[in-house]
Design an enzyme around this catalytic site. Structure first.
Site, PDB file in Angstrom:
ATOM      1  N   THR A 178      22.057  20.020   1.466  1.00  0.00           N
ATOM      2  CA  THR A 178      21.409  20.255   0.066  1.00  0.00           C
ATOM      3  C   THR A 178      20.011  19.592   0.115  1.00  0.00           C
ATOM      4  O   THR A 178      19.932  18.724   0.852  1.00  0.00           O
ATOM      5  CB  THR A 178      22.186  19.492  -0.847  1.00  0.00           C
ATOM      6  N   ARG A 206      33.819  27.659  -6.209  1.00  0.00           N
ATOM      7  CA  ARG A 206      33.534  26.131  -5.808  1.00  0.00           C
ATOM      8  C   ARG A 206      32.103  25.423  -6.367  1.00  0.00           C
ATOM      9  O   ARG A 206      31.278  26.141  -5.885  1.00  0.00           O
ATOM     10  CB  ARG A 206      33.950  25.679  -4.318  1.00  0.00           C
ATOM     11  N   VAL A 207      32.038  24.435  -7.254  1.00  0.00           N
ATOM     12  CA  VAL A 207      31.049  23.916  -7.565  1.00  0.00           C
ATOM     13  C   VAL A 207      30.752  22.477  -7.432  1.00  0.00           C
ATOM     14  O   VAL A 207      31.750  21.900  -7.336  1.00  0.00           O
ATOM     15  CB  VAL A 207      30.573  24.131  -9.193  1.00  0.00           C
ATOM     16  N   GLY A 208      29.775  22.265  -6.798  1.00  0.00           N
ATOM     17  CA  GLY A 208      29.614  20.767  -5.935  1.00  0.00           C
ATOM     18  C   GLY A 208      28.774  19.980  -6.858  1.00  0.00           C
ATOM     19  O   GLY A 208      28.491  20.095  -8.119  1.00  0.00           O
ATOM     20  N   ASP A 209      28.594  18.529  -6.350  1.00  0.00           N
ATOM     21  CA  ASP A 209      27.758  17.653  -7.188  1.00  0.00           C
ATOM     22  C   ASP A 209      26.585  17.923  -7.392  1.00  0.00           C
ATOM     23  O   ASP A 209      26.079  17.407  -8.410  1.00  0.00           O
ATOM     24  CB  ASP A 209      27.729  16.374  -6.078  1.00  0.00           C
ATOM     25  N   THR A 229      23.315  13.910  -1.013  1.00  0.00           N
ATOM     26  CA  THR A 229      23.402  15.201  -0.198  1.00  0.00           C
ATOM     27  C   THR A 229      24.635  15.140   0.735  1.00  0.00           C
ATOM     28  O   THR A 229      24.995  14.037   0.952  1.00  0.00           O
ATOM     29  CB  THR A 229      22.150  15.250   0.764  1.00  0.00           C
ATOM     30  N   GLY A 230      25.249  16.208   1.139  1.00  0.00           N
ATOM     31  CA  GLY A 230      26.518  15.988   2.077  1.00  0.00           C
ATOM     32  C   GLY A 230      27.535  16.594   1.278  1.00  0.00           C
ATOM     33  O   GLY A 230      27.753  17.536   0.418  1.00  0.00           O
ATOM     34  N   GLY A 232      29.809  16.980  -1.197  1.00  0.00           N
ATOM     35  CA  GLY A 232      29.631  16.852  -2.780  1.00  0.00           C
ATOM     36  C   GLY A 232      31.120  16.206  -3.520  1.00  0.00           C
ATOM     37  O   GLY A 232      30.630  15.653  -4.394  1.00  0.00           O
TER      38      GLY A 232
END
Ligand code: GLY
Length: 316
Positions: A178, A206-209, A229-230, A232
């Site tokens: 990210t 899927r929704v990430g951080d 980053t990374g 999530g």
């Protein structure tokens, strides 16, 4: 009294930071600078973790997450799982500015809102991203003996294939992940922006951080802005960005605050616990970053400096 503007970002943000700094030098606000920097990154087709050229989900569709947060009001705007719009950071900004009492729109609703705002649609799956997807899918097919692994979404085999693909997504050579950008403008306003195509081959929806306040993005003008980053899910489980800002409030310096948050994430029983990176910027212009892995860097530009400086992140 005016503040000296600073803009910092994660790996590969150096593509966009000069755009953000050019605006800050003209007296523009931190929100404009963050949006401009991230739009440039989202339009960089060579970058496979953000915007156009981003790697797709397990069904071959590019789904984007982005968010923006202002330090003075702690106003937050975000979108998750958006398809067909190349600049999710601008849609996130529109959520922040044009939809009172809304912080996060996902999927179809986010796309409807983007259309109503007049954002242009585009095909985000480039030929190179499609090639990488097909290659990964073929490799996963070979790993499951004699069965069709391209079964319909939701069934057991499909889930197994998705998990196999996820395991194959190990950090490869070169910078990945990210993009975060944090800016401090001459009025002392802080803004954090985050944009991503998420994990390659992620489960659809899927929704990430990156879209979640406190996880991938947090900003409080009293103490600082932080972003992750990374992996999530690790940032969500420890509310990483908010934790960093809390540590700044307690007096930690930016790199130390990032390291402490990452140490907490790494204490969790998860094979991906070390695959997280973070950076932070304080209202007086101090910055720092840390990573659970060796060799990670972040990028900085100051109003007084010549160009983008690439600095090492501390190892947590
Ligand atoms: N950190 C971005 C993501 O997990 O999607």
């Amino acid at each position: 009294m005016t503040t000296t503007p600073v803009i910092v970002g994660s790996e590969r943000s150096e593509v966009g930071l000069p755009d953000g700094m050019a605006l800050l030098r003209q007296g523009a606000g931190a929100l404009d600078a963050v949006e401009a920097a991230l739009r440039r990154c989202e339009d960089n087709e060579a970058d496979h973790y953000v915007g156009t050229g981003g790697l797709p989900n397990a069904r071959g569709e590019v789904e984007l997450d982005a968010s923006v947060m202002l330090g003075s009001s702690r106003a937050f705007g975000a979108v998750g799982g958006v398809r067909g719009f190349p600049n999710p950071i601008s849609i996130a900004r529109a959520v922040l500015e044009r939809l009172p009492q809304h912080c996060l729109l996902v999927g179809e609703g986010a796309e409807l809102f983007a259309e109503e705002c007049g954002f242009e649609r585009a095909d985000l799956l480039t030929a190179e991203a499609k090639r990488l997807y097909v290659e990964a899918l073929d490799a996963a097919d070979e790993s499951v003996e004699g069965e069709d692994t391209r079964a319909t979404p939701g069934d057991r085999r499909y889930r197994e294939t998705t998990r196999a693909l996820m395991r194959r997504f190990a950090p490869h050579d070169g910078p990945w992940g990210t993009i975060n950008v944090v800016a401090l403008d001459e009025t002392g306003e802080l803004c954090v922006g985050v944009s991503t195509s998420g994990y390659p081959w992620k489960y659809p929806g899927r929704v990430g951080d990156s879209a979640v306040p406190g996880a991938g993005n947090y900003c409080d003008v009293r103490y600082g802005g932080a972003a992750c980053t990374g992996r999530g899910e690790m940032a969500m489980r420890v509310t990483g960005a908010r934790r960093i800002v809390d540590l700044l409030a307690e007096g930690a310096d930016p790199a130390q605050a990032c390291r402490e948050m990452l140490a907490d994430a790494r204490s969790l029983p998860d094979p991906f616990a070390a695959e997280l990176r973070a950076l932070a910027l304080t209202p007086d212009g101090r910055h720092g970053g840390a990573s659970g892995q060796l060799g990670s860097v972040y990028a900085v530009m100051t109003a007084a400096g010549d160009g983008v400086e690439i600095l090492p992140r501390q190892v947590a």
